[in-house]
Design a protein around this motif. Structure first.
Motif, PDB file in Angstrom:
ATOM      1  N   UNK A   1     -18.222  -1.361  16.880  1.00 29.59           N
ATOM      2  CA  UNK A   1     -18.096   0.215  16.285  1.00 29.59           C
ATOM      3  C   UNK A   1     -18.200   0.505  14.979  1.00 29.59           C
ATOM      4  N   UNK A   2     -18.869  -0.347  14.317  1.00 28.02           N
ATOM      5  CA  UNK A   2     -19.158  -0.148  13.000  1.00 28.02           C
ATOM      6  C   UNK A   2     -18.298   0.651  12.104  1.00 28.02           C
ATOM      7  N   UNK A   3     -17.000   0.030  12.095  1.00 28.09           N
ATOM      8  CA  UNK A   3     -16.127   0.271  11.322  1.00 28.09           C
ATOM      9  C   UNK A   3     -14.968  -0.771  10.881  1.00 28.09           C
ATOM     10  N   UNK A   4     -14.016  -0.378  10.154  1.00 32.93           N
ATOM     11  CA  UNK A   4     -13.083  -1.147   9.714  1.00 32.93           C
ATOM     12  C   UNK A   4     -11.558  -0.644   9.941  1.00 32.93           C
ATOM     13  N   UNK A   5     -10.634  -1.364  10.555  1.00 32.11           N
ATOM     14  CA  UNK A   5      -9.539  -0.801  10.954  1.00 32.11           C
ATOM     15  C   UNK A   5      -8.293  -1.270  10.070  1.00 32.11           C
ATOM     16  N   UNK A   6      -7.482  -0.325   9.944  1.00 27.64           N
ATOM     17  CA  UNK A   6      -6.124  -0.579   8.956  1.00 27.64           C
ATOM     18  C   UNK A   6      -4.737  -0.394   9.901  1.00 27.64           C
ATOM     19  N   UNK A   7      -3.938  -1.155   9.679  1.00 28.58           N
ATOM     20  CA  UNK A   7      -2.765  -1.043  10.503  1.00 28.58           C
ATOM     21  C   UNK A   7      -1.489  -1.564   9.512  1.00 28.58           C
ATOM     22  N   UNK A   8      -0.477  -0.807   9.436  1.00 27.33           N
ATOM     23  CA  UNK A   8       0.745  -1.366   8.607  1.00 27.33           C
ATOM     24  C   UNK A   8       1.201  -2.432   9.361  1.00 27.33           C
ATOM     25  N   UNK A   9       2.048  -3.491   8.538  1.00 30.64           N
ATOM     26  CA  UNK A   9       2.567  -4.915   8.777  1.00 30.64           C
ATOM     27  C   UNK A   9       4.060  -4.602   8.271  1.00 30.64           C
ATOM     28  N   UNK A  10       5.029  -5.046   9.356  1.00 31.98           N
ATOM     29  CA  UNK A  10       4.915  -5.769  10.463  1.00 31.98           C
ATOM     30  C   UNK A  10       5.142  -4.822  11.773  1.00 31.98           C
ATOM     31  N   UNK A  11       5.119  -3.707  11.584  1.00 29.39           N
ATOM     32  CA  UNK A  11       5.425  -2.677  12.633  1.00 29.39           C
ATOM     33  C   UNK A  11       4.224  -2.403  13.321  1.00 29.39           C
TER      34      UNK A  11
ATOM     35  N   UNK B   1      -3.315  -1.126 -11.789  1.00 32.32           N
ATOM     36  CA  UNK B   1      -3.073   0.265 -11.227  1.00 32.32           C
ATOM     37  C   UNK B   1      -2.452   0.324  -9.764  1.00 32.32           C
ATOM     38  N   UNK B   2      -2.490  -0.830  -9.108  1.00 30.67           N
ATOM     39  CA  UNK B   2      -1.818  -1.279  -7.775  1.00 30.67           C
ATOM     40  C   UNK B   2      -2.845  -0.293  -6.723  1.00 30.67           C
TER      41      UNK B   2
ATOM     42  N   UNK C   1       0.895  -1.268  -0.112  1.00 29.87           N
ATOM     43  CA  UNK C   1      -0.179  -0.146   0.109  1.00 29.87           C
ATOM     44  C   UNK C   1       0.812   0.980  -0.026  1.00 29.87           C
ATOM     45  N   UNK C   2       0.724   1.893  -0.886  1.00 28.03           N
ATOM     46  CA  UNK C   2       1.527   3.408  -1.268  1.00 28.03           C
ATOM     47  C   UNK C   2       1.364   4.445  -0.259  1.00 28.03           C
ATOM     48  N   UNK C   3       2.042   4.580   0.883  1.00 32.35           N
ATOM     49  CA  UNK C   3       1.801   5.835   1.739  1.00 32.35           C
ATOM     50  C   UNK C   3       1.953   7.052   1.012  1.00 32.35           C
ATOM     51  N   UNK C   4       3.391   7.030   0.380  1.00 33.20           N
ATOM     52  CA  UNK C   4       3.577   8.401  -0.509  1.00 33.20           C
ATOM     53  C   UNK C   4       4.380   7.940  -1.653  1.00 33.20           C
TER      54      UNK C   4
ATOM     55  N   UNK D   1       7.337   7.570  -1.883  1.00 33.78           N
ATOM     56  CA  UNK D   1       8.906   7.064  -1.569  1.00 33.78           C
ATOM     57  C   UNK D   1       8.573   5.589  -0.608  1.00 33.78           C
ATOM     58  N   UNK D   2       7.376   5.703  -0.060  1.00 32.48           N
ATOM     59  CA  UNK D   2       7.070   4.788   1.076  1.00 32.48           C
ATOM     60  C   UNK D   2       5.940   3.824   0.678  1.00 32.48           C
ATOM     61  N   UNK D   3       6.029   2.395   0.802  1.00 30.80           N
ATOM     62  CA  UNK D   3       4.850   1.726   0.901  1.00 30.80           C
ATOM     63  C   UNK D   3       4.865   0.707   1.992  1.00 30.80           C
ATOM     64  N   UNK D   4       3.856   0.192   2.322  1.00 32.39           N
ATOM     65  CA  UNK D   4       3.951  -0.791   3.579  1.00 32.39           C
ATOM     66  C   UNK D   4       2.815  -2.112   3.247  1.00 32.39           C
ATOM     67  N   UNK D   5       2.929  -3.079   3.794  1.00 35.11           N
ATOM     68  CA  UNK D   5       1.866  -4.087   3.862  1.00 35.11           C
ATOM     69  C   UNK D   5       0.790  -3.663   4.956  1.00 35.11           C
ATOM     70  N   UNK D   6      -0.394  -4.034   4.671  1.00 33.64           N
ATOM     71  CA  UNK D   6      -1.386  -3.764   5.466  1.00 33.64           C
ATOM     72  C   UNK D   6      -2.331  -4.832   6.099  1.00 33.64           C
ATOM     73  N   UNK D   7      -2.624  -4.571   7.420  1.00 31.50           N
ATOM     74  CA  UNK D   7      -3.714  -5.615   7.863  1.00 31.50           C
ATOM     75  C   UNK D   7      -4.920  -4.895   8.265  1.00 31.50           C
ATOM     76  N   UNK D   8      -6.076  -5.532   7.562  1.00 33.72           N
ATOM     77  CA  UNK D   8      -7.445  -4.826   7.536  1.00 33.72           C
ATOM     78  C   UNK D   8      -8.275  -5.705   8.262  1.00 33.72           C
ATOM     79  N   UNK D   9      -9.302  -5.275   9.134  1.00 33.34           N
ATOM     80  CA  UNK D   9     -10.134  -5.994  10.024  1.00 33.34           C
ATOM     81  C   UNK D   9     -11.374  -5.395  10.232  1.00 33.34           C
ATOM     82  N   UNK D  10     -12.305  -6.045  10.647  1.00 34.88           N
ATOM     83  CA  UNK D  10     -13.710  -5.355  10.868  1.00 34.88           C
ATOM     84  C   UNK D  10     -13.890  -5.281  12.558  1.00 34.88           C
ATOM     85  N   UNK D  11     -14.174  -4.113  13.041  1.00 36.72           N
ATOM     86  CA  UNK D  11     -14.491  -3.982  14.377  1.00 36.72           C
ATOM     87  C   UNK D  11     -16.164  -3.989  14.662  1.00 36.72           C
ATOM     88  N   UNK D  12     -17.070  -4.738  14.592  1.00 33.78           N
ATOM     89  CA  UNK D  12     -18.455  -4.788  14.415  1.00 33.78           C
ATOM     90  C   UNK D  12     -19.159  -3.777  15.329  1.00 33.78           C
TER      91      UNK D  12
END
Length: 337
Positions: free
Chosen positions: A113-123, A157-158, A95-98, A100-111
């Motif tokens: 709170x009616x939302x989806x969470x996104x974190x970088x991996x592995x940090x 398109x990535x 996932x392109x942050x800018x 020059x920087x890309x990261x892998x991401x973890x995505x999960x549902x938080x039922x």
């Protein structure tokens, strides 16, 4: 006579399923505190033997997404806790942050709170400023509660988006798809479409995206597996509905084993039968049923690359209804036989 023959055939089929040999797991993970549900496998690009399996653990106040190593041990520093009913989880790469920087991401549902969470991996850095609200235009609270999620990366398109299902929804537009983007203000999620037919029976939870072939599959739990284009620009018309006759009751987790030239398999949880049905990736025809020893499996995931000497042909991970996950070295499933 016809009814008697039908009963005999049905009983014979049940007997065959009950007699399926159990494919013993390579190992069983440590237990989560509450209620395990869905796994996702992240491949460490620097050392595949240090890859991480993320698994959700459902609880309304202290749920978590637990990180496991390839020995099935919880990695506390990579786990996310204090989450309000995390349901399903997925990972994506690059996932392109800018510029020059890309990261892998973890995505999960938080039922709850009616939302989806996104974190970088592995940090494990939070990228969502506390969460992206989904189904915001619904007035019925039950229709705002997310369950399944899967991430799509357009190979041309990535661009990355996530597709999310919910506890209850309408007969059309049950799923919503949100485009992820990053700029100087941070990461955002923008609704790009509503799509997906629902039978009205049971619910829709499991979703899986085949990035390379451009398809999204989801389990309409009471009737079958539905197939659509993952790219919104290709339209919202259903491509196929298949497999329902091979399931006992709920059709649950979907994992896609991908190989070159479009080869591979869909592995789908037959929850109340405590088994998995295997379909060809290319034309979605039924291949066989396998028994992995799990009980009431919700979610599963698979990768087809080697993860060190213990998993030379890849790894299949499935939730077991005893607060843990089963690891199977992929070669033991004998998918092509």
């Amino acid at each position: 006579m016809k009814n008697i023959l039908s009963l005999v055939c049905a009983l014979a089929l049940m007997g065959c399923k009950e007699s399926l040999p159990v494919i013993t797991p390579t190992l069983v993970t440590e237990k989560t505190p509450h209620d395990s549900d869905d796994p996702a496998i992240w491949i460490n690009p620097n050392d595949p033997a240090k890859s991480i399996i993320f698994g959700t653990d459902k609880d309304e106040t202290n749920g978590g997404v637990y990180a496991f190593d390839l020995d099935g041990k919880i990695i506390p520093e990579k786990s996310i806790v204090g989450v309000s009913y995390p349901n399903n989880v997925d990972v994506e790469y690059g996932f392109q942050l800018n510029d020059s920087t890309a990261t892998d991401i973890l995505v999960f549902t938080e039922r709850e709170k009616h939302q989806v969470r996104v974190f970088s991996v592995p940090d494990m850095t939070e990228l969502d400023n506390g969460g992206f609200k989904v189904f915001e235009d619904e007035t019925n609270v039950e229709m705002k509660r997310p369950m399944g999620v899967s991430v799509y990366k357009n190979p041309e398109t990535a661009e990355i988006s996530f597709i999310v299902s919910r506890k209850e929804g309408p007969k059309q537009g049950y799923l919503h798809q949100y485009a992820l983007a990053s700029d100087s203000l941070g990461v955002s999620a923008t609704l790009s479409r509503k799509f997906g037919t629902f039978s009205g029976q049971k619910e829709i939870e499991a979703i899986a995206v085949d990035d390379a072939l451009g398809y999204v599959y989801y389990s309409d739990e009471g009737v079958g597996i539905r197939k659509y284009h993952a790219n919104p620009s290709k339209g919202d018309e259903e491509i196929a509905l298949f497999g329902g006759e091979h399931f006992k009751e709920d059709i649950e987790g979907i994992a896609i084993a991908t190989y070159d030239n479009g080869e591979g398999f869909l592995i789908v949880s037959n929850q109340q039968d405590h088994s998995f049905n295997v379909f060809k990736r290319g034309d979605n025809t039924y291949v066989k049923t396998i028994n992995l020893g799990t009980k009431e499996t919700d979610g599963c995931d698979v990768i087809t690359v080697a993860l060190g000497p213990k998993y030379p042909k890849g790894l299949f991970v499935s939730m077991n209804d005893e607060q843990d996950f089963f690891y199977h070295e992929l070669g033991t499933l004998m998918l092509a036989e």
